[in-house]
Design an enzyme around this catalytic site. Structure first.
Site, PDB file in Angstrom:
ATOM      1  N   LYS A  12       1.021  -1.311   0.309  1.00 41.10           N
ATOM      2  CA  LYS A  12       0.048  -0.004  -0.021  1.00 41.10           C
ATOM      3  C   LYS A  12       0.761   1.109   0.006  1.00 41.10           C
ATOM      4  CE  LYS A  12      -4.121   0.091   0.743  1.00 41.10           C
ATOM      5  NZ  LYS A  12      -4.869  -0.549  -0.439  1.00 41.10           N
ATOM      6  N   THR A  57      -3.023  -5.443   0.493  1.00 44.58           N
ATOM      7  CA  THR A  57      -2.388  -3.960   0.636  1.00 44.58           C
ATOM      8  C   THR A  57      -3.429  -3.235   1.839  1.00 44.58           C
ATOM      9  OG1 THR A  57      -3.387  -2.949  -1.282  1.00 44.58           O
ATOM     10  CG2 THR A  57      -1.522  -4.012  -1.456  1.00 44.58           C
ATOM     11  N   ARG A 169      27.612  34.480  -9.083  1.00 43.08           N
ATOM     12  CA  ARG A 169      26.339  34.209  -9.494  1.00 43.08           C
ATOM     13  C   ARG A 169      25.548  33.792  -8.135  1.00 43.08           C
ATOM     14  NH1 ARG A 169      26.713  27.852 -11.983  1.00 43.08           N
ATOM     15  NH2 ARG A 169      27.682  26.973 -10.174  1.00 43.08           N
ATOM     16  N   GLN A 212      28.696  20.745  -7.941  1.00 39.61           N
ATOM     17  CA  GLN A 212      29.262  19.510  -7.685  1.00 39.61           C
ATOM     18  C   GLN A 212      30.010  19.523  -6.533  1.00 39.61           C
ATOM     19  OE1 GLN A 212      28.678  20.586 -10.869  1.00 39.61           O
ATOM     20  NE2 GLN A 212      28.849  19.174 -12.338  1.00 39.61           N
ATOM     21  N   HIS A 240      18.541  27.739 -11.859  1.00 43.51           N
ATOM     22  CA  HIS A 240      19.284  28.820 -12.346  1.00 43.51           C
ATOM     23  C   HIS A 240      18.661  30.061 -12.294  1.00 43.51           C
ATOM     24  CE1 HIS A 240      21.468  25.674 -14.369  1.00 43.51           C
ATOM     25  NE2 HIS A 240      20.578  24.969 -14.887  1.00 43.51           N
TER      26      HIS A 240
HETATM   27  O1  LIG Z   1      27.756  24.196 -10.796  1.00 42.78           O
HETATM   28  C1  LIG Z   1      27.333  23.962 -12.072  1.00 42.78           C
HETATM   29  N1  LIG Z   1      27.715  22.767 -12.493  1.00 42.78           N
HETATM   30  C2  LIG Z   1      27.492  22.430 -13.861  1.00 42.78           C
HETATM   31  O2  LIG Z   1      27.675  21.326 -14.147  1.00 42.78           O
HETATM   32  C3  LIG Z   1      26.785  23.382 -14.733  1.00 42.78           C
HETATM   33  N2  LIG Z   1      26.498  23.490 -16.053  1.00 42.78           N
HETATM   34  C4  LIG Z   1      25.950  24.680 -16.127  1.00 42.78           C
HETATM   35  O3  LIG Z   1      25.632  24.972 -17.446  1.00 42.78           O
HETATM   36  N3  LIG Z   1      26.152  25.393 -15.228  1.00 42.78           N
HETATM   37  C5  LIG Z   1      26.433  24.890 -14.144  1.00 42.78           C
HETATM   38  N4  LIG Z   1      26.657  24.841 -12.708  1.00 42.78           N
END
Ligand SMILES: O=c1[nH]c(=O)c2[nH]c(=O)[nH]c2[nH]1
Length: 285
Positions: A12, A57, A169, A212, A240
């Site tokens: 469930k 369930t 940014r 990353q 973004h």
């Molecule tokens: O921190 C980011 N990693 C990316 O892999 C990536 N690719 C992107 O277009 N902007 C960003 N910014």
């Protein structure tokens, strides 16, 4: 050519449970979404229609509610462990259980009044195979933003690249994090609060050269400070924020006015783990 039944599970999904702990004032409110999945000796129900090994369930849903009454809900992890162990230990054909829980938070307005918080959701996934229980705690939709201390430069540029390198940014994301515990014993609420804080602190405190890099820093921070956690999995959409070109209006834009795009978005996913982490078993099922 033969045809065989492959991996299967059933249960469930999304039982909505609200529990009011009324032992005196103030009341405590727990608001959960519980999804059970069971696996085991279930070939016959698929192949011949024999339901003899099927715990309905509907029964699973009833058990969620009955256990809330009988045991209360100490934490999502503890409640998940109770349920997972019950289904496997009480039903011979059932060999493994997975219980996924989401917990929606409410702020207290008074002794018996609450306001639903928007935003992040605490999660837990508990598995049990008859001998070993695994616990993965987590959070989703933890929305974070740094208005500076984020750059993205030095990336591959090919014939399709239009992105301009930037040394300043906005970095914004909605974190989904899940972390695997070393054992199925724990101070679940204390551990959750600590890990959540560490994730946020690492996001805030890391000068970011990419999402990353920030992701890794967040996982590393948790593993460095919390011995009970052995593996962290993160999924972080790059929300973004694009600078708006105000030059048609004779205006400059020194990183002040942005367009917040909702899609498409970069999706950065990664695992950070101890190199001696015990085997995951069913943890990520
Ligand atoms: O921190 C980011 N990693 C990316 O892999 C990536 N690719 C992107 O277009 N902007 C960003 N910014």
């Amino acid at each position: 050519m033969g045809i065989v039944l492959g991996a299967n599970q059933y249960g469930k999904a999304e039982t909505r449970l609200v529990h009011v702990a009324r032992a005196g004032e103030p009341h405590t409110l727990t608001d959960l979404n519980v999804s059970v999945a069971l696996a085991g000796d279930l070939a016959d129900v698929h192949l011949s229609g024999d339901n003899g090994h099927v715990l309905p369930t509907d029964t699973q849903k009833n058990t969620v509610y009955a256990f809330a009454r009988q045991h209360g809900v100490a934490s999502v992890e503890a409640f998940g462990l109770l349920l997972a162990r019950h289904f496997v230990d009480s039903q011979e054909p059932i060999h493994a259980a997975r219980v996924r829980l989401e917990s929606y938070s409410w702020s207290r307005l008074g002794p018996h009044s609450f306001q639903r918080d928007g935003g992040e959701v605490r999660t837990a996934t508990v598995t049990y195979d008859g001998s070993t229980a695994t616990v993965v705690s987590g959070v989703t939709d933890l929305v974070l933003l740094n208005s500076t201390d984020s750059e993205f430069v030095g990336f591959i540029e090919d014939g399709y690249t239009t992105l301009a390198p930037t040394t300043d940014r906005i970095l914004a994301t909605a974190v989904t994090a899940r972390w695997r515990h070393a054992t199925a014993d724990g101070d679940w609420d204390g551990s959750y609060a600590a890990v959540r804080s560490l994730l946020v602190e690492a996001f805030v405190g890391t000068y970011s050269r990419s999402l990353q890099q920030t992701l890794y820093a967040m996982g590393e921070r948790v593993l460095t400070a919390r011995p009970e956690v052995v593996e962290v999995r993160l999924a972080m959409p790059n929300r973004h924020h694009f600078l708006v070109d105000l030059s048609p209006f004779g205006l400059d834009n020194p990183n002040e006015v942005y367009f917040a795009a909702d899609r498409p978005y970069g999706l950065i996913e990664g695992t950070v783990a101890r190199d001696d982490a015990p085997a995951a078993g069913l943890a990520w099922w």
